[in-house]
Design an enzyme around this catalytic site. Sequence first.
Site, short mmCIF file in Angstrom:
data_model
loop_
_atom_site.label_atom_id
_atom_site.label_comp_id
_atom_site.label_asym_id
_atom_site.label_seq_id
_atom_site.Cartn_x
_atom_site.Cartn_y
_atom_site.Cartn_z
N SER A 166 1.72 -3.22 6.15
CA SER A 166 2.19 -3.75 4.88
C SER A 166 3.28 -5.60 5.93
CB SER A 166 4.18 -3.68 4.39
OG SER A 166 4.90 -4.15 3.23
N LYS B 284 2.90 3.54 -7.60
CA LYS B 284 3.23 2.31 -8.81
C LYS B 284 3.29 2.54 -9.56
CE LYS B 284 1.40 -1.60 -6.61
NZ LYS B 284 1.07 -2.89 -6.17
N GLY C 178 -5.14 -0.89 -10.56
CA GLY C 178 -3.58 -1.43 -10.71
C GLY C 178 -3.82 -2.59 -10.49
#
Length: 290
Positions: free
Chosen positions: A19, A69, A132
């Site tokens: 990330s 999520k 997503g």
Amino acid sequence: MFHTQSIVCGIIGNPIGHSLSPLLHSILSEGMGVDMVYVPLYVRENLKLAIEGAYALGLEGMNITIPYKQEVIPYLVEVEKNAQRIGAVNTLKRTQDGYIGYNTDIWGLKKALEKSGISLKNRHIIILGAGGAAKSVYMLAILEEAASITIINRSKKNIKRLIQDIPFSKNMQLQGYTLEELDILGLPYDNYIAFQSTSIGMYPNNADCIINEREFYKKCEVGIDLIYRPAQTKFMKYFKEEGKLSINGLDMLLYQGVLSWEIWNMGYQVKESVIEEARKQLKKALKSDD
Ligand code: NAP
């Protein structure tokens, strides 16, 4: 430097090591002179316990990434309207009773398109993918009143789920094709805005692309790849070879982060100069992937 009074935020996901959000948020906080630390939190299992633990430990906010999520929603006290419609949350903000969920991916994408001068109003949109990230594109195309949306995905099941989950306007033309069904020459327009929202072509598989037929790129006017790693994907290279504009997902990443940061630090608006610095640093961090 971490102080006892620092605001603590973090990102929950699995995996989480790749990330760029910790780098992004440290640049934003430093640039804005806010005492905030942002930590990657690897959650292998038991998301509920992780959310409760983060709340008990006093975390002000969190980003939520793959694969949580959607799964996070039952553990929140409230979900903002558009995040609820998309069915996915990427930002949590602490309240007296628990965390509220937001989706800043969609607004990050909106800002990124604005920055490149791309408007979806009355345009014909192609969405490659139905996962997503495709949900944010689909929702934005509906909110911005696109003229038509064509979803192209590997599995029919996920096309159906996407359409069922997010109701669309009756005035809009909507088509869905699997990759096998797709007849490129039969696509009715020749000025599509095409979004690449599958994971195909993501680092280290830089040579891969979801569609390799040149005819597809001739039918499109501009391409937006949500992937930002590598900075120039094969999908984008096809657009370049046709002499057409394409952009990657870096600005979407950047602006979704800016918006999360502003949700946690209410009353602050991140300065343009700080956003520029963050963009520069993110690009630098990604350079080695090309
Ligand atoms: P996801 O929910 O797992 O969806 C993956 C999509 O890729 C699905 O449509 C899937 O098709 C398709 N796909 C995967 N492997 C495939 C293959 N071998 N052949 C054909 N199609 C395949 O993932 P996501 O969260 O939507 O993320 C998708 C991409 O968007 C990732 O690269 C991610 O990095 C990027 N993204 C960027 C940002 C940003 O801020 N720039 C934000 C979010 C996501 P099926 O439906 O058939 O499985």
